[in-house]
Design a protein around this motif. Structure first.
Motif, PDB file in Angstrom:
ATOM      1  N   UNK A 190      42.899   4.753  67.628  1.00  0.00           N
ATOM      2  CA  UNK A 190      41.887   3.700  67.608  1.00  0.00           C
ATOM      3  C   UNK A 190      41.853   3.035  66.229  1.00  0.00           C
ATOM      4  N   UNK A 191      41.719   1.753  66.220  1.00  0.00           N
ATOM      5  CA  UNK A 191      41.785   0.985  64.976  1.00  0.00           C
ATOM      6  C   UNK A 191      40.611   1.318  64.055  1.00  0.00           C
ATOM      7  N   UNK A 199      36.739   2.342  64.734  1.00  0.00           N
ATOM      8  CA  UNK A 199      36.377   3.709  65.101  1.00  0.00           C
ATOM      9  C   UNK A 199      36.746   4.666  63.983  1.00  0.00           C
ATOM     10  N   UNK A 215      31.277   4.239  65.607  1.00  0.00           N
ATOM     11  CA  UNK A 215      31.776   2.912  65.967  1.00  0.00           C
ATOM     12  C   UNK A 215      31.065   1.908  65.080  1.00  0.00           C
ATOM     13  N   UNK A 271      28.495   2.883  73.396  1.00  0.00           N
ATOM     14  CA  UNK A 271      29.742   3.146  72.676  1.00  0.00           C
ATOM     15  C   UNK A 271      30.981   2.979  73.565  1.00  0.00           C
ATOM     16  N   UNK A 272      32.073   2.582  72.938  1.00  0.00           N
ATOM     17  CA  UNK A 272      33.328   2.437  73.683  1.00  0.00           C
ATOM     18  C   UNK A 272      34.036   3.776  73.843  1.00  0.00           C
ATOM     19  N   UNK A 273      33.844   4.661  72.887  1.00  0.00           N
ATOM     20  CA  UNK A 273      34.318   6.028  73.081  1.00  0.00           C
ATOM     21  C   UNK A 273      33.106   6.803  73.595  1.00  0.00           C
ATOM     22  N   UNK A 321      37.914   7.014  76.071  1.00  0.00           N
ATOM     23  CA  UNK A 321      37.585   5.594  75.988  1.00  0.00           C
ATOM     24  C   UNK A 321      36.958   5.268  77.341  1.00  0.00           C
TER      25      UNK A 321
END
Lengths: 804, 344
Positions: free
Chosen positions: A553-554, A585, A596, B132-134, B167
């Motif tokens: 993840x970037x 992240x 995040x 959150x995306x994760x 994810x």
């Protein structure tokens, strides 16, 4: 699921209902018909012919000249198939027919002999090649004797059928069968269902004396049933059955295999036929495979099994991979005489995992995975026995050898009319609701204020009141549910402060001339090291990445934004100003989820403004990027406390990069890409910025008051100072502010000069300073004093001199 | 004297008429009305006149002076107008040349669509919530009624970053998070836009990263007919007032009953065409009544509360609205693509 319209009529009367109407009905009822296939569209003039005479072509070894009776005429047709010389009734495409693939049949001459039409093979009639049985490949179709000469051959073959392709939702495993679909149509049309014939004869021999069944792990195999059918004759199955299999997308093999498949398609219960004599023993034992155990499956592949797989064995070696594929060792072959027919229930998760691991997803495994009608297993076995007796000449032994119990599925769910109407917003009455439940084949018991509904075993998906409400709604018709508006208490919807600020930032950047980009969050391990705002030792990694490029993840938006720059550059889009907003992240040791953080990044290359008739092009530079950042911060209400300082960052030009600080905290950077890095990456000269957005999105000050307009005039003084070229403009500015005291309103740097008329190593900075006293008019003398202080201070602190 | 004055007037007016420019005109003024001019001279010699003659001549002299001055003024105005015309004509420019245009950028079409949809729902009383995306699979799957052995939870289909975090594959976990935060008290009216991820190979119709908007409306007495009402409004607002919706039974683990919502095809108006695969309808989103298990697991009493939930693909909406045929356009950021969305 492919559903033949003609086949469907075996189970429910469809008179007066066209295939399109059935499709519409099913779609609106929850079985979405994705496509209506009409393989025969446009094929006119395909008829049954009888070869009355045939002989070799005088000038071609492989061709046969056939005289074909077409009923009202006789035609000479040249045919290349090897079975032409001995064929009798065949399928003929007359001249003028258009076959699939836009193949127009014409009367022609082949090596000097006339040929009026074509004798057809299955694939020439649009049947997909992989659905043509091995024996049939490259051969012309040989029709049975009952085919009437001159009649429509497509109709005889059932190729004038219409096939409905249903895209099933995962809950409707019951509709993975012709009967299941028929039950739905029966409910939707309110027409009765016709159950297929299963009454077969039985010889006096008992199956139980010929085989035993042992199930080692009951959880894996809740039920296993075996029937024995003796003295079968292996042959092609009847043509109608073959064509139905083809319509359903399965390839005909032989009568025994076809019957097991036919029954599976009809009832949804997969069956398997073993060659009884080659089974290897008289005992069926199901168990888990041993780790590393191997078996050869029907497709001649050697499979290495593990302890997660269920196998059927003869007590020693595996004979089938349960629910997935049979073993080659006891496959039904031409010489098979006695059949061991398996009808079982296997654990759906195990079948799914094995099928997936071995890459053997089949019609059978799919049905096991989705779950079977608990009470349909034995019925299916009896149905197959009936067909084996009828179409393979078999003698069915008495009884079924079983292990385990057929799970008794007697689901009962209580339901009230009130619940139906409150949930749906309808006004159904008791009678029409009950009628719908009856149409669905549900048992309805009136308990006064509610019903007790008993659910047929084929409907595994109905377990709670809401499931029943959906059933009622879909038969009643979703489009008949009224349109209303919620009656909840009103309240204002809104965006949060943060969301509003994000939109504001976006509008500013768009207005300033940047285009918004969205890039991928996943990047390569190598790239992820770049442009990090903070040094973190680790990445957030995907466990099973799809590629090296999408592995971690970037931690910065720029890495991918630069990909967009080079993508554009490669397409001659040279003047670029892109921005992106999104999450990065960061590992969060001790926490399950990473941090995040919301970032804003921008990248610029080429010209900021293009050349025009009245101006020259202005290429982007450091100050383009900085100006955007300055404007953005101001938009976000950050006027004070923003500073910039020289930064050293990898990938950035050491002489052209700055960190952005808010109240002394680094919140981002601005800079030119390091030329070495840019060259290596194939990037043009590019200026970038990246900001940690969270730090910029401060609570909007709701107490803001305007500053009253000054009643006294402001006074402006311009002057230029000469300082060492190394001294930062911000230092000079800082000293001016400090020295100017309370009256200074604004300090504007309007010129920077190095070169002629100046000592080398020096630069001249020209400032315009505005003074204002809110209380009174300033007099010249006062300004002169302040001005003097400024000059003195600049001199003492920075060695500056006033430029004359 | 009187005659002399009359003569002077005619003489002067003739000189005014024949003057060629402002300078000559000025000379005429000096000649006739100047301190040393003939009229001044006449006035100066008035002392020699009798008491009877004096006022008559004085009046006449003033009249003549005024008349000459008027002639000069009028001629002066003429010269000024001519000068102005000349100046204006000299300043003429080509107004068809391009202006100093302020070149604005553009929103990404996906952002534009998200904002359009947000605005409609905010107008309907919804709040915009993000997550959150994760995500923990607890929220992503378990709380959305997808138990551990559910096929959708296969490792092969999701990007896991640890055994129990991934994810997010959908924006639905925001439903669970929001419901739990509301602690069993309605109403909850949210929409949740965001990025989601699935293990798909990128091609014209698949993307391993895409965007969804999830919505949830939970309160006492929420009916399926309300879902229809809200979406009828939404679709008319988003696609146009001539559009209609159709609900079809469908299946989602977190809703029951479930419905697929179709919109009549904008290309053919519902008659059937290539775009709608001859059906006249285009599938736009999945929805349904919140499954009682989902309410219960997330702290809401399903006997008291009910609600509807929905989820839509942002790319799909953008593709339908703007006729985009390749999902990869959204992520390559070709400026020839992006700059087309300036005005949306």
């Amino acid at each position: 699921m492919l559903v033949s319209y003609q086949w469907l009529q075996d189970y429910v009367d469809l008179s007066g209902v066209s295939p399109e109407e059935v499709a519409e009905l099913l779609t609106r009822g929850g079985l979405e018909v994705d496509h209506i296939h009409r393989y025969h569209d446009g094929m006119d003039g395909v008829v049954v012919g009888k070869i009355t005479d045939s002989g070799p072509h005088p000038d071609a070894d492989k061709l046969t000249i056939c005289q074909v009776d077409l009923g009202n005429q006789s035609s000479q047709i040249i045919c290349g198939a090897t079975n032409a010389p001995k064929a009798s009734k065949v399928v003929v495409a007359k001249p003028g027919t258009v076959l699939p693939g836009n193949r127009v049949i014409e009367a022609t001459e082949i090596r000097g002999q006339k040929s009026e039409g074509m004798i057809c093979a299955l694939d020439e009639l649009g049947v997909s090649e992989n659905l043509v049985s091995k024996e049939q490949q490259d051969l012309i179709i040989e029709l049975p004797d009952d085919a009437e000469v001159g009649s429509d051959a497509l109709e005889y073959l059932g190729l004038n059928d219409v096939v409905l392709e249903i895209d099933l939702t995962p809950n409707r495993s019951d509709a993975l069968s012709m009967l299941g679909v028929a039950y739905d149509i029966s409910a939707l049309l309110d027409r009765p269902i016709k159950v297929p014939e299963i009454e077969h004869g039985a010889v006096r021999k008992n199956a139980i004396d010929q085989v035993s069944v042992t199930v080692e792990a009951g959880v894996d195999v809740p039920y296993y049933g075996a029937k024995i059918i003796n003295k079968v004759t292996i042959a092609p199955s009847p043509l109608w059955m073959q064509m139905r299999l083809v319509a359903a997308g399965m390839r005909p093999v032989n009568n025994v295999v076809d019957i097991t498949n036919y029954v599976m398609l009809e009832t949804g219960q997969p069956l398997h036929a073993f060659d009884y004599d080659r089974f290897g023993s008289k005992e069926i034992v199901t168990r888990r495979a041993y780790a590393g155990e191997t078996m050869t499956t029907l497709d001649e592949q050697v499979r290495t099994l593990n302890e997660e797989d269920i196998v059927i064995t003869n007590g020693h070696t595996p004979t089938a991979l349960a629910g997935v594929m049979g073993g080659a060792s006891c496959e039904v072959i031409e010489t098979t005489e006695n059949i061991l027919l398996e009808a079982a229930q296997f654990d759906s998760v195990r079948v799914r995992n094995t099928a997936k691991r071995t890459n053997l997803r089949s019609e059978s495994s799919t049905r096991f995975e989705k779950g079977l009608d608990a009470q349909g297993t034995v019925q299916a076995a009896e149905r197959a026995a009936y067909l084996l007796e009828k179409y393979a000449g078999g003698a069915v032994l008495n009884g079924i050898v079983e292990s385990g119990e057929m799970p008794v599925f007697e689901q009962e769910v209580e339901l009230s009319l009130g619940a139906v109407n409150t949930r749906l917003g309808t006004e159904l009455d008791q009678k029409e609701t009950e009628e719908i439940l009856y149409r669905l084949g549900f048992g309805v018991e009136d308990l006064g204020d509610r019903w007790r509904i008993s659910i047929p075993s084929r409907r595994l998906d109905i377990n709670i009141q809401e499931d029943l409400i959906e059933e009622i709604a879909r038969i009643y018709g979703y489009d008949r549910i009224p349109t209303t508006y919620p009656v909840s208490e009103r309240s204002a919807g809104r965006l949060s402060n943060t969301q509003k600020l994000k939109r504001k930032a976006r509008r500013f950047l768009e207005g300033a001339g940047l285009e918004e980009a969205i890039t991928y969050s996943l990047t390569s391990e190598e790239k992820s090291k770049r442009f990090r705002l903070d040094e973190f030792s680790d990445d957030v990694r995907v466990l099973m990445p799809m590629s090296e490029e999408r592995k971690v993840l970037r931690q910065s938006l720029l890495l991918q934004l630069l990909d967009s720059i080079s993508y554009n550059k490669n397409r001659q889009n040279n003047d670029l100003a892109l921005f992106e907003m999104g999450a990065v992240f960061l590992p969060n040791p001790g926490e399950k989820l990473p941090s995040e953080l919301w970032h804003i990044a921008g990248a610029f290359s080429g010209n900021w403004t293009a050349a025009a008739w009245n101006k020259t092009a202005e290429p982007v530079d450091f100050y383009t990027a900085k100006g955007i950042v300055e404007g953005l911060l101001e938009q976000l209400g950050l006027n004070e406390g923003v500073t910039y300082r020289v930064a050293k960052r990898e990938q950035l030009h050491p002489g052209q990069s700055a960190d952005v600080l808010v109240n002394g905290q680094v919140v981002g950077f601005i800079g030119q890409l390091h030329p070495t890095f840019a060259t290596r990456e194939g990037l043009p000269v590019t200026y970038v910025f990246e900001l940690r957005g969270e730090a910029l999105l401060t609570e909007q000050d709701k107490t803001m008051r305007y500053d009253p307009l000054p009643r006294f005039p402001a006074i402006k003084r311009d002057f230029a100072v000469v300082v060492d070229a190394q001294i930062a403009a911000s230092e000079v500015q800082h000293v001016i502010y400090e020295a100017a005291g309370a009256w200074v309103k604004d300090v504007t740097l309007f010129d920077v000069y190095e070169g002629e008329h100046l000592e080398p190593g020096k630069k001249s900075l020209a400032y315009s300073v505005t003074f204002l006293n809110k209380e009174r008019t300033l007099v010249d003398e006062e300004i002169a004093n302040v001005h003097e202080t400024i000059v003195e201070r600049l001199q003492s602190k920075l060695g500056a001199s006033l430029r004359g | 004297m009187i005659d002399r004055l009359e003569e002077l007037k005619l003489e002067a007016q003739s000189a005014v008429t024949s003057s060629q420019d402002k300078k000559e005109l000025e000379q005429v003024r000096i000649n006739y009305l100047g301190k040393k001019g003939p009229i001044t001279e006449v006035l100066r010699g008035m002392g020699k006149l009798s008491a009877e003659e004096r006022p008559v001549v004085g009046q006449k002299a003033n009249e003549v002076r005024e008349a000459i001055q008027a002639s000069i003024d009028s001629k002066q105005a003429f010269f000024e107008e001519a000068e102005l015309q000349e100046k204006l004509s000299a300043e003429k420019i080509d107004v068809t040349l391009p202006g100093k245009k302020v070149e604005a950028g553009s929103p990404h079409p996906l952002t534009a669509v998200v904002e359009q949809i947000e605005d409609i729902f905010v107008g309907l009383g919804f709040e915009v919530t993000e997550g959150p995306e994760v995500e923990l699979d607890y929220y992503n799957f378990e709380m959305m009624n997808l138990p551990a052995d559910h096929p959708a939870r296969d490792m092969q289909d999701s990007f896991y970053v640890s055994e129990d975090t991934l994810l997010r594959t959908q924006t639905s976990p925001v439903q669970a998070r929001t419901l739990q935060a509301a602690k069993g008290e309605g109403p909850v009216r949210i929409i949740c836009p965001g990025k989601v991820y699935r293990r798909d190979e990128d091609d014209a119709t698949h993307s391993h990263q895409f965007m969804q908007i999830e919505g949830l409306y939970v309160d006492k007495h929420v009916r399926m007919s309300d879902l229809k009402g809200v979406f009828d409004t939404f679709v008319k607002e988003y696609f146009g007032s001539d559009r209609a919706i159709r609900l079809r039974p469908s299946y989602f683990p977190f809703t029951e009953p479930s419905a697929e919502i179709d919109v009549n095809c904008g290309v053919c108006g519902g008659d059937g065409c290539r775009v709608c695969k001859q059906s006249g309808w285009i599938e736009v989103l999945g929805s349904g009544m919140v499954h009682p298990r989902v309410l219960e697991m997330n702290g809401f009493d399903p006997d008291v509360y009910s609600g509807f939930a929905f989820g839509m693909g942002v790319e799909r909406f953008a593709m339908l609205k703007y006729g985009i045929d390749d999902i990869r356009h959204f992520y390559t950021n070709d400026t020839r693509f992006l700059s087309q969305f300036k005005h949306v």
